[in-house]
Design a protein around this motif. Structure first.
Motif, PDB file in Angstrom:
ATOM      1  N   ALA A   1       0.832  -1.201   0.000  1.00  0.00           N
ATOM      2  CA  ALA A   1       0.000   0.000   0.000  1.00  0.00           C
ATOM      3  C   ALA A   1       0.865   1.248   0.000  1.00  0.00           C
ATOM      4  O   ALA A   1       1.930   1.292   0.607  1.00  0.00           O
ATOM      5  N   THR A   2       0.379   2.278  -0.686  1.00  0.00           N
ATOM      6  CA  THR A   2       1.090   3.551  -0.713  1.00  0.00           C
ATOM      7  C   THR A   2       0.275   4.670  -0.085  1.00  0.00           C
ATOM      8  O   THR A   2       0.793   5.754   0.139  1.00  0.00           O
ATOM      9  N   GLY A   3      -1.013   4.434   0.171  1.00  0.00           N
ATOM     10  CA  GLY A   3      -1.848   5.474   0.742  1.00  0.00           C
ATOM     11  C   GLY A   3      -2.431   6.429  -0.270  1.00  0.00           C
ATOM     12  O   GLY A   3      -3.105   7.402   0.085  1.00  0.00           O
ATOM     13  N   THR A   4      -2.199   6.190  -1.560  1.00  0.00           N
ATOM     14  CA  THR A   4      -2.739   7.030  -2.621  1.00  0.00           C
ATOM     15  C   THR A   4      -2.944   6.181  -3.862  1.00  0.00           C
ATOM     16  O   THR A   4      -2.109   5.318  -4.173  1.00  0.00           O
ATOM     17  N   PRO A   5      -4.026   6.395  -4.603  1.00  0.00           N
ATOM     18  CA  PRO A   5      -4.232   5.615  -5.825  1.00  0.00           C
ATOM     19  C   PRO A   5      -3.241   5.975  -6.931  1.00  0.00           C
ATOM     20  O   PRO A   5      -3.140   5.246  -7.924  1.00  0.00           O
ATOM     21  N   TRP A   6      -2.518   7.072  -6.770  1.00  0.00           N
ATOM     22  CA  TRP A   6      -1.587   7.528  -7.799  1.00  0.00           C
ATOM     23  C   TRP A   6      -0.293   6.711  -7.845  1.00  0.00           C
ATOM     24  O   TRP A   6       0.415   6.735  -8.859  1.00  0.00           O
ATOM     25  N   LEU A   7       0.036   6.001  -6.773  1.00  0.00           N
ATOM     26  CA  LEU A   7       1.324   5.328  -6.709  1.00  0.00           C
ATOM     27  C   LEU A   7       1.155   3.857  -6.366  1.00  0.00           C
ATOM     28  O   LEU A   7       0.373   3.501  -5.487  1.00  0.00           O
TER      29      LEU A   7
ATOM     30  N   GLN B   1       0.179   5.518 -11.311  1.00  0.00           N
ATOM     31  CA  GLN B   1      -1.030   4.973 -11.921  1.00  0.00           C
ATOM     32  C   GLN B   1      -1.929   6.131 -12.332  1.00  0.00           C
ATOM     33  O   GLN B   1      -2.454   6.864 -11.497  1.00  0.00           O
ATOM     34  N   TYR B   2      -2.085   6.311 -13.633  1.00  0.00           N
ATOM     35  CA  TYR B   2      -2.945   7.382 -14.132  1.00  0.00           C
ATOM     36  C   TYR B   2      -4.423   7.026 -13.945  1.00  0.00           C
ATOM     37  O   TYR B   2      -4.789   5.844 -13.939  1.00  0.00           O
ATOM     38  N   PRO B   3      -5.297   8.032 -13.827  1.00  0.00           N
ATOM     39  CA  PRO B   3      -6.738   7.746 -13.718  1.00  0.00           C
ATOM     40  C   PRO B   3      -7.290   7.100 -14.988  1.00  0.00           C
ATOM     41  O   PRO B   3      -6.755   7.268 -16.084  1.00  0.00           O
ATOM     42  N   GLY B   4      -8.368   6.340 -14.818  1.00  0.00           N
ATOM     43  CA  GLY B   4      -9.097   5.796 -15.950  1.00  0.00           C
ATOM     44  C   GLY B   4      -8.563   4.496 -16.498  1.00  0.00           C
ATOM     45  O   GLY B   4      -8.937   4.090 -17.604  1.00  0.00           O
ATOM     46  N   ARG B   5      -7.749   3.804 -15.732  1.00  0.00           N
ATOM     47  CA  ARG B   5      -7.193   2.534 -16.203  1.00  0.00           C
ATOM     48  C   ARG B   5      -6.823   1.647 -15.008  1.00  0.00           C
ATOM     49  O   ARG B   5      -6.599   2.123 -13.912  1.00  0.00           O
TER      50      ARG B   5
ATOM     51  N   ARG C   1      -7.720   2.110 -11.385  1.00  0.00           N
ATOM     52  CA  ARG C   1      -8.484   3.365 -11.350  1.00  0.00           C
ATOM     53  C   ARG C   1      -9.431   3.449 -12.554  1.00  0.00           C
ATOM     54  O   ARG C   1      -9.763   4.535 -13.021  1.00  0.00           O
ATOM     55  N   LEU C   2      -9.893   2.287 -13.012  1.00  0.00           N
ATOM     56  CA  LEU C   2     -10.660   2.211 -14.248  1.00  0.00           C
ATOM     57  C   LEU C   2     -11.949   3.023 -14.193  1.00  0.00           C
ATOM     58  O   LEU C   2     -12.394   3.571 -15.205  1.00  0.00           O
ATOM     59  N   ARG C   3     -12.562   3.118 -13.028  1.00  0.00           N
ATOM     60  CA  ARG C   3     -13.854   3.804 -12.910  1.00  0.00           C
ATOM     61  C   ARG C   3     -13.712   5.321 -12.807  1.00  0.00           C
ATOM     62  O   ARG C   3     -14.716   6.034 -12.812  1.00  0.00           O
TER      63      ARG C   3
ATOM     64  N   GLU D   1      -8.226  15.182 -18.673  1.00  0.00           N
ATOM     65  CA  GLU D   1      -8.545  16.058 -19.796  1.00  0.00           C
ATOM     66  C   GLU D   1      -7.343  16.852 -20.282  1.00  0.00           C
ATOM     67  O   GLU D   1      -7.384  17.461 -21.343  1.00  0.00           O
ATOM     68  N   ARG D   2      -6.258  16.872 -19.500  1.00  0.00           N
ATOM     69  CA  ARG D   2      -5.034  17.570 -19.889  1.00  0.00           C
ATOM     70  C   ARG D   2      -3.837  16.774 -19.400  1.00  0.00           C
ATOM     71  O   ARG D   2      -3.899  16.130 -18.359  1.00  0.00           O
ATOM     72  N   LEU D   3      -2.750  16.843 -20.141  1.00  0.00           N
ATOM     73  CA  LEU D   3      -1.531  16.200 -19.680  1.00  0.00           C
ATOM     74  C   LEU D   3      -1.082  16.805 -18.354  1.00  0.00           C
ATOM     75  O   LEU D   3      -0.579  16.110 -17.473  1.00  0.00           O
ATOM     76  N   GLU D   4      -1.292  18.108 -18.207  1.00  0.00           N
ATOM     77  CA  GLU D   4      -0.898  18.773 -16.963  1.00  0.00           C
ATOM     78  C   GLU D   4      -1.663  18.236 -15.758  1.00  0.00           C
ATOM     79  O   GLU D   4      -1.159  18.303 -14.623  1.00  0.00           O
ATOM     80  N   ASP D   5      -2.883  17.709 -15.979  1.00  0.00           N
ATOM     81  CA  ASP D   5      -3.641  17.118 -14.870  1.00  0.00           C
ATOM     82  C   ASP D   5      -2.901  15.922 -14.281  1.00  0.00           C
ATOM     83  O   ASP D   5      -2.942  15.679 -13.053  1.00  0.00           O
ATOM     84  N   LEU D   6      -2.232  15.166 -15.133  1.00  0.00           N
ATOM     85  CA  LEU D   6      -1.457  14.024 -14.656  1.00  0.00           C
ATOM     86  C   LEU D   6      -0.292  14.488 -13.785  1.00  0.00           C
ATOM     87  O   LEU D   6      -0.013  13.905 -12.732  1.00  0.00           O
ATOM     88  N   ALA D   7       0.380  15.540 -14.218  1.00  0.00           N
ATOM     89  CA  ALA D   7       1.497  16.074 -13.432  1.00  0.00           C
ATOM     90  C   ALA D   7       1.007  16.661 -12.114  1.00  0.00           C
ATOM     91  O   ALA D   7       1.652  16.488 -11.066  1.00  0.00           O
ATOM     92  N   ASP D   8      -0.129  17.344 -12.142  1.00  0.00           N
ATOM     93  CA  ASP D   8      -0.688  17.912 -10.901  1.00  0.00           C
ATOM     94  C   ASP D   8      -0.969  16.806  -9.890  1.00  0.00           C
ATOM     95  O   ASP D   8      -0.603  16.908  -8.711  1.00  0.00           O
ATOM     96  N   GLY D   9      -1.635  15.747 -10.347  1.00  0.00           N
ATOM     97  CA  GLY D   9      -1.988  14.658  -9.444  1.00  0.00           C
ATOM     98  C   GLY D   9      -0.775  13.905  -8.941  1.00  0.00           C
ATOM     99  O   GLY D   9      -0.682  13.564  -7.751  1.00  0.00           O
ATOM    100  N   ALA D  10       0.177  13.626  -9.837  1.00  0.00           N
ATOM    101  CA  ALA D  10       1.374  12.901  -9.428  1.00  0.00           C
ATOM    102  C   ALA D  10       2.199  13.716  -8.436  1.00  0.00           C
ATOM    103  O   ALA D  10       2.694  13.182  -7.431  1.00  0.00           O
ATOM    104  N   ALA D  11       2.344  15.015  -8.700  1.00  0.00           N
ATOM    105  CA  ALA D  11       3.134  15.863  -7.803  1.00  0.00           C
ATOM    106  C   ALA D  11       2.500  15.933  -6.421  1.00  0.00           C
ATOM    107  O   ALA D  11       3.198  15.833  -5.398  1.00  0.00           O
ATOM    108  N   ALA D  12       1.182  16.080  -6.371  1.00  0.00           N
ATOM    109  CA  ALA D  12       0.503  16.143  -5.071  1.00  0.00           C
ATOM    110  C   ALA D  12       0.674  14.834  -4.303  1.00  0.00           C
ATOM    111  O   ALA D  12       0.906  14.835  -3.087  1.00  0.00           O
ATOM    112  N   ALA D  13       0.556  13.709  -5.013  1.00  0.00           N
ATOM    113  CA  ALA D  13       0.713  12.413  -4.350  1.00  0.00           C
ATOM    114  C   ALA D  13       2.132  12.228  -3.832  1.00  0.00           C
ATOM    115  O   ALA D  13       2.342  11.735  -2.721  1.00  0.00           O
ATOM    116  N   LEU D  14       3.112  12.617  -4.627  1.00  0.00           N
ATOM    117  CA  LEU D  14       4.496  12.449  -4.212  1.00  0.00           C
ATOM    118  C   LEU D  14       4.835  13.347  -3.027  1.00  0.00           C
ATOM    119  O   LEU D  14       5.536  12.932  -2.098  1.00  0.00           O
TER     120      LEU D  14
END
Length: 252
Positions: free
Chosen positions: A5-11, A54-58, A61-63, A68-81
């Motif tokens: 477990a990492t405590g976040t769905p992003w990692l 782990q990116y959303p939607g797959r 995190r399939l559900r 909607e933007r590549l930057e959304d992935l960076a925002d989420g990953a940075a916050a999780a890290l």
């Protein structure tokens, strides 16, 4: 095996390394999942832990809605890290993941975690130089599958199955759409050394184009060209990991 477990769905972590000194954070390609890197952690030296984004939607995190933007992935990953990472870390991105890793590095460098010790950019032109891939998301399903198969992402015929297509293609299409819409503006060099990796026979990007990452660092870079197509890290994993371990140890 269930990842620790990492405590976040992003990692996702595939092996516990509680005494590791440095964490290698891995970013998948367009349509890719954290599972792309499942076999990497067992082959890394013990001083390195691995966390795959782990990116959303797959997959797990399939559900969730696709980004909607590549930057959304960076925002989420940075916050999780920032919330779940301590100590030195490096970022490794393959293909689209190189762009997401770069954007994540920009965000982290300005925050409490600080910059990574190194950025690894694999099989991707640097930001703002996307070339001919900008219309891939507009292709019909057969055309999109043809692109995936040409790059070596799946064996020919695997995506003939309608159910598998319905799982895989939406994420691939969304990611290519976000790549096409990505507008990074003027290059912002990182104060981080960069290792650029390229496949000698990659049909989508030439090694000389991958070498353009040198303009995105103030700390120097190295280009490594390995045999293979766009997915050379799959077939040349041991060589890629040797390069990663060497450069993290300061041998480049």
């Amino acid at each position: 095996m269930t990842p620790p477990a990492t405590g976040t769905p992003w990692l996702r972590r595939f092996h516990d390394r509680p005494h590791a000194r440095t964490t290698l954070v891995l970013f998948p390609h367009a349509g890719g999942t954290a599972n792309f890197y499942r076999d990497w952690s067992a082959d890394l030296p013990a001083e390195y832990a691995l966390a795959a984004v782990q990116y959303p939607g797959r997959e797990t995190r399939l559900r969730e809605p696709l980004p909607e933007r590549l930057e959304d992935l960076a925002d989420g990953a940075a916050a999780a890290l920032e919330g779940h990472l301590t100590g030195p870390y490096a970022l490794f991105g393959h293909s689209m993941g190189s762009l997401v890793a770069y954007e994540t590095a920009l965000r982290l460098a300005a925050g409490p975690l600080g910059p990574p010790v190194r950025l690894f950019a694999s099989a991707r032109r640097p930001p703002g130089r996307e070339g001919t891939a900008s219309g891939v998301h507009l292709l019909d399903d057969d055309g999109l599958v043809a692109v995936i198969e040409k790059l070596g992402g799946t064996p020919p015929g695997l995506l003939d199955d309608p159910d598998l297509r319905s799982l895989v293609l939406p994420a691939v299409r969304a990611d290519y759409r976000n790549i096409a819409a990505y507008r990074p503006g003027d290059p912002v060099p990182l104060d981080v050394p960069v290792t650029a990796l390229a496949g000698a026979d990659d049909p989508s990007v030439a090694p000389a184009e991958v070498d353009g990452w040198g303009a995105f660092t103030t700390r120097g870079h190295v280009l490594e060209v390995l045999p293979g197509d766009h997915f050379f890290p799959v077939r040349r994993r041991a060589e890629v990991l040797r390069i990663v371990a060497r450069d993290l140890a300061g041998g480049a």
